[in-house]
Design an enzyme around this catalytic site. Structure first.
Site, mmCIF file in Angstrom:
data_model
loop_
_atom_site.group_PDB
_atom_site.id
_atom_site.type_symbol
_atom_site.label_atom_id
_atom_site.label_comp_id
_atom_site.label_asym_id
_atom_site.label_seq_id
_atom_site.Cartn_x
_atom_site.Cartn_y
_atom_site.Cartn_z
ATOM 1 N N CYS A 144 0.840 -1.202 0.000
ATOM 2 C CA CYS A 144 0.000 0.000 0.000
ATOM 3 C C CYS A 144 0.874 1.250 0.000
ATOM 4 O O CYS A 144 1.460 1.609 1.023
ATOM 5 C CB CYS A 144 -0.910 -0.010 1.228
ATOM 6 S SG CYS A 144 -1.899 1.479 1.391
ATOM 7 N N CYS A 147 -0.300 4.112 2.251
ATOM 8 C CA CYS A 147 0.014 3.903 3.674
ATOM 9 C C CYS A 147 1.500 4.114 3.950
ATOM 10 O O CYS A 147 1.868 4.752 4.935
ATOM 11 C CB CYS A 147 -0.322 2.475 4.105
ATOM 12 S SG CYS A 147 -1.835 1.808 3.443
ATOM 13 N N ASP A 148 2.357 3.562 3.109
ATOM 14 C CA ASP A 148 3.770 3.449 3.471
ATOM 15 C C ASP A 148 4.722 4.326 2.660
ATOM 16 O O ASP A 148 5.898 4.444 3.023
ATOM 17 C CB ASP A 148 4.222 1.978 3.312
ATOM 18 C CG ASP A 148 3.442 1.046 4.242
ATOM 19 O OD1 ASP A 148 2.970 1.539 5.280
ATOM 20 O OD2 ASP A 148 3.309 -0.135 3.926
#
Ligand code: NAP
Length: 319
Positions: A144, A147-148
């Protein structure tokens, strides 16, 4: 008073509503249904807390200006649902029977019944399926970019995939990475023209066509990937600090086949708001949403579904 408990089974066998799944959608739904005085059982599944249990810091969940670790966020949500009386059992659903009400839900440990069911089983990112993938998951391998991505500032990044997600993620990751290489198994992209064009025209993105990632190497953290040309068999090592696997998701709906309407990719079809094809069965989160797939959107869908469940109960009472 709360009758909350945690464990692998519940003494009580019948509930107003059983929530299957314990990601942000499931726990949020549980907060709302239990607060609305509906007897609520949450069956957590094989990974209690869902996908966020495997991420590190979550920086984009509102309310945490300094970020929060995924497992901590999920533990907080669980406690919040339990505080209002939701019972959470750490067990896996093996079988459901939605043909007649009350619905029957069978887990490893028990058989439960419920007037209404809310499905929040989510989706799982498709894996490359190479042995080192699991070892480096959370140590440079991510599923993701939203997200990261920000954790990979200044790194040489590799993205795998040729669909919309891969193009979007590669483009997004150019904000952080020193370079972004897209490894795709074919010579043409599956992604929509507009996203293709954006990625192809981005000077920071290089495409490695007709290649697959064959191995991942590193000590504590990823340092290189081995890519292999599928036509010539030629291998080459690429230095990288981050590998983003963007080869699609699989909705966790195997147990609902034949019970509910699913689309051609296996996602649950919603008929009206969060109602599925079976009256009394609702769905929320990534199990029907393949577009947004964020913790905050899943939580929002969980809230919406719980409100629909509440309305469904009150309409039944007054009819
Ligand atoms: P997808 O469309 O299924 O694409 C998956 C990509 O990964 C394909 O290029 C596929 O290659 C490749 N792939 C699959 N398995 C692989 C493997 N084992 N090894 C290497 N490569 C593999 O998935 P997605 O990109 O996540 O998109 C899912 C859905 O969400 C789509 O309907 C998409 O349109 C939608 N979406 C839309 C947007 C947007 O509109 N902004 C953004 C993201 C996603 P092949 O091409 O060779 O099959």
């Amino acid at each position: 008073m709360s009758d909350s408990q945690s464990g692998s089974f519940s003494d009580k066998k019948h509930y107003d509503v059983i929530i299957i799944g314990s990601g942000p959608a499931g726990y949020t739904a549980g907060i709302y249904t239990s607060r609305a005085n509906l007897g609520t059982l949450i069956i957590s599944g094989t990974l209690p807390g869902g996908q966020l249990m495997t991420t590190s810091e979550v920086e984009n969940y509102p309310g945490f200006p300094n970020g929060i670790f995924g497992p901590e966020l999920m533990m907080n949500m669980r406690q919040q649902a339990e505080r209002f009386g939701a019972v959470v059992v750490d067990d896996e659903v093996l079988k459901v029977d939605f043909k007649k009400r009350p619905f029957t839900i069978t887990t490893h440990a028990e058989t439960y019944t419920a007037e209404a069911t809310l499905i929040c089983t989510g989706a799982s990112p498709r894996k490359l399926g190479i042995p080192a993938e699991q070892q480096f998951s959370g140590r440079g391998v991510s599923y993701c970019a939203t997200c990261d991505g920000p954790f990979f500032k200044g790194e040489n990044i590799v993205v795998v995939g040729g669909g919309d997600t891969a193009m979007e993620e590669a483009t997004f990751l150019t904000k952080f990475g020193k370079s972004v290489r897209v490894v795709h198994r074919r010579g043409s992209l599956r992604a929509s023209k507009i996203l293709q064009q954006k990625a192809l025209e981005n000077p920071k993105i290089e495409f490695i066509w007709n290649n697959v990632v064959a191995d991942i190497k590193g000590n504590n953290k990823i340092s290189t990937v081995l890519v292999k040309d599928i036509n010539t068999g030629k291998e080459r090592t690429i230095e990288t600090g981050g590998l983003f696997v963007a080869i699609g998701h699989e909705p966790n709906t195997a147990i609902f086949k034949g019970q509910l309407e699913l689309d051609d990719k296996g996602y649950i079809v919603l008929k009206q708001h969060t109602k599925t094809s079976v009256e009394g069965v609702f769905a929320a989160g990534d199990v029907h949403d393949h577009r947004y797939r964020q913790a905050v959107t899943a939580a929002g869908f969980g809230c919406m579904a719980a409100i629909d469940v509440e309305k469904w109960f009150s309409e039944r009472k007054h009819s």
